[in-house]
Design an enzyme around this catalytic site. Structure first.
Site, PDB file in Angstrom:
ATOM      1  N   ARG A 233       0.860  -1.177   0.000  1.00  0.00           N
ATOM      2  CA  ARG A 233       0.000   0.000   0.000  1.00  0.00           C
ATOM      3  C   ARG A 233       0.900   1.232   0.000  1.00  0.00           C
ATOM      4  O   ARG A 233       1.972   1.247   0.606  1.00  0.00           O
ATOM      5  CB  ARG A 233      -0.921   0.037   1.229  1.00  0.00           C
ATOM      6  CG  ARG A 233      -2.113  -0.906   1.145  1.00  0.00           C
ATOM      7  CD  ARG A 233      -3.118  -0.423   0.108  1.00  0.00           C
ATOM      8  NE  ARG A 233      -4.349  -1.204   0.114  1.00  0.00           N
ATOM      9  CZ  ARG A 233      -4.606  -2.223  -0.675  1.00  0.00           C
ATOM     10  NH1 ARG A 233      -3.668  -2.650  -1.520  1.00  0.00           N
ATOM     11  NH2 ARG A 233      -5.774  -2.848  -0.625  1.00  0.00           N
ATOM     12  N   GLU A 262      -2.915   8.503  -3.984  1.00  0.00           N
ATOM     13  CA  GLU A 262      -3.233   7.679  -5.141  1.00  0.00           C
ATOM     14  C   GLU A 262      -4.620   8.031  -5.665  1.00  0.00           C
ATOM     15  O   GLU A 262      -5.572   8.024  -4.877  1.00  0.00           O
ATOM     16  CB  GLU A 262      -3.182   6.203  -4.731  1.00  0.00           C
ATOM     17  CG  GLU A 262      -3.195   5.230  -5.888  1.00  0.00           C
ATOM     18  CD  GLU A 262      -2.953   3.795  -5.434  1.00  0.00           C
ATOM     19  OE1 GLU A 262      -3.837   2.946  -5.667  1.00  0.00           O
ATOM     20  OE2 GLU A 262      -1.885   3.539  -4.829  1.00  0.00           O
ATOM     21  N   HIS A 281      -1.238   0.854  -9.812  1.00  0.00           N
ATOM     22  CA  HIS A 281      -1.874  -0.115  -8.904  1.00  0.00           C
ATOM     23  C   HIS A 281      -2.454  -1.287  -9.703  1.00  0.00           C
ATOM     24  O   HIS A 281      -3.607  -1.692  -9.494  1.00  0.00           O
ATOM     25  CB  HIS A 281      -2.978   0.569  -8.074  1.00  0.00           C
ATOM     26  CG  HIS A 281      -3.287  -0.156  -6.802  1.00  0.00           C
ATOM     27  ND1 HIS A 281      -3.697   0.486  -5.658  1.00  0.00           N
ATOM     28  CD2 HIS A 281      -3.258  -1.486  -6.479  1.00  0.00           C
ATOM     29  CE1 HIS A 281      -3.919  -0.400  -4.691  1.00  0.00           C
ATOM     30  NE2 HIS A 281      -3.651  -1.599  -5.167  1.00  0.00           N
TER      31      HIS A 281
END
Length: 324
Positions: A233, A262, A281
């Protein structure tokens, strides 16, 4: 179990494939909803399928969850769901552990090879029509520290070991007899392990104890010039500290599939720093991954209807599925 339970499905732009949802729809009333309609969809629902796995909508709609028994997340990480009211409730949470392990391991190997063989520079030279001979690094025998010893970290360890890298792990509990890592360093001893690693791979879940774990102190503890790969993460890393470490050369490069914030703003300095590779991602997103996620939910729904044990039950206190 009621013959016709209500299942709410929280989605973003795309809905789950109706054919894949058919085993659920055959035995339930299915309510598809975007975030704005979630309170209405939750009213009377016993099951919530969080297909929009990046959403933060559930805490704001929690007041409407008056019959909820089970939540299934279409992701391995469940950090967006771990708000206090859900943690303290009797609602069971399951995730999609296991689906992304091998693809993410392949991504990590690809990024390590890209660093070692300097693929970005080769692409730049090709773009400029320049023939320039260069030597490159071997990866066999190089040391890798994988931070996070869950299924994704283990898949990474097995693949990197298979290509001849020396792999160790870092987790909550130290040990010397781990079947995939050999040596696992406890988190409190992480700086010493960082000092001898050529590559550092972040694959830990985001929890209270791992949030911001990689800060200026940790980057200073890394072997000078070591490369960082983050598939966990973005919030595992203090981004400003990473930028400083990359600029100073304390960190030799970074492959970042996850970042904080993000998505990364277009004017963020990470985009233009040398030695940095950013992907959106998608390290685990193989062709057909969405269908596989729905299939996993449908199988768990079958178990739920039958009163059988659910797969991948999250320990809400820890924030992830404990290893057996």
């Amino acid at each position: 179990m009621e013959a016709n339970p209500v299942v709410a499905v929280l989605h973003a732009e795309a809905l789950p494939d109706p054919a894949r949802m058919a085993p659920v729809a055959e035995h339930a009333t299915v309510r598809y909803t975007r975030r704005d309609g979630l309170p209405d969809a939750l009213d009377g629902a016993e099951v919530l399928f969080v297909y929009d796995f990046r959403t933060d909508a559930l805490p704001h709609a929690w007041h409407a969850a008056n019959r909820l028994d089970w939540i299934h997340a279409a992701s391995a990480g469940v950090d967006p769901l771990m708000f206090p009211e859900l943690r303290d409730s009797d609602v069971t949470v399951t995730n999609s552990r296991g689906i992304f392990d091998a693809p993410i391991a392949e991504y990590v190997l690809a990024q390590i090879l890209s660093f070692a063989k300097d693929i970005p520079e080769s692409l730049r030279l090709q773009r400029d029509h320049v023939w320039k001979h260069r030597d490159s690094e071997r990866i066999a025998g190089r040391s890798v520290l994988v931070v996070g010893t869950g299924p994704i970290g283990r898949a990474i360890a097995r693949l990197l070991t298979a290509v001849g890298m020396k792999v160790s792990g870092s987790g909550r509990r130290g040990r010397d007899d781990d079947p995939d890592f050999g040596t696992v360093t406890a988190t409190e001893d992480l700086p010493a392990a960082l000092a001898v690693a050529d590559f550092v791979v972040l694959a830990a879940p985001l929890t209270d104890s791992t949030h911001g774990l990689f800060d200026a102190e940790m980057f200073a503890a890394m072997r000078p010039g070591a490369r960082l790969v983050n598939v966990g993460r973005g919030e595992l890393v203090r981004t400003d500290d990473l930028v400083d470490a990359l600029r100073s050369g304390a960190v030799g490069g970074a492959a970042l599939d996850v970042v904080d914030p993000e998505p990364l703003p277009p004017d963020h300095p990470l985009w233009d720093l040398p030695g940095v590779v950013i992907t959106p991602h998608n390290s685990g997103d193989f062709f057909g991954w969405q269908d596989t996620l729905v299939d996993a939910f449908a199988e768990n729904f079958r178990r739920w209807r039958a009163g059988s044990p659910l797969e991948n039950v999250v320990d809400k206190r820890l924030g992830y599925v404990p290893s057996s």
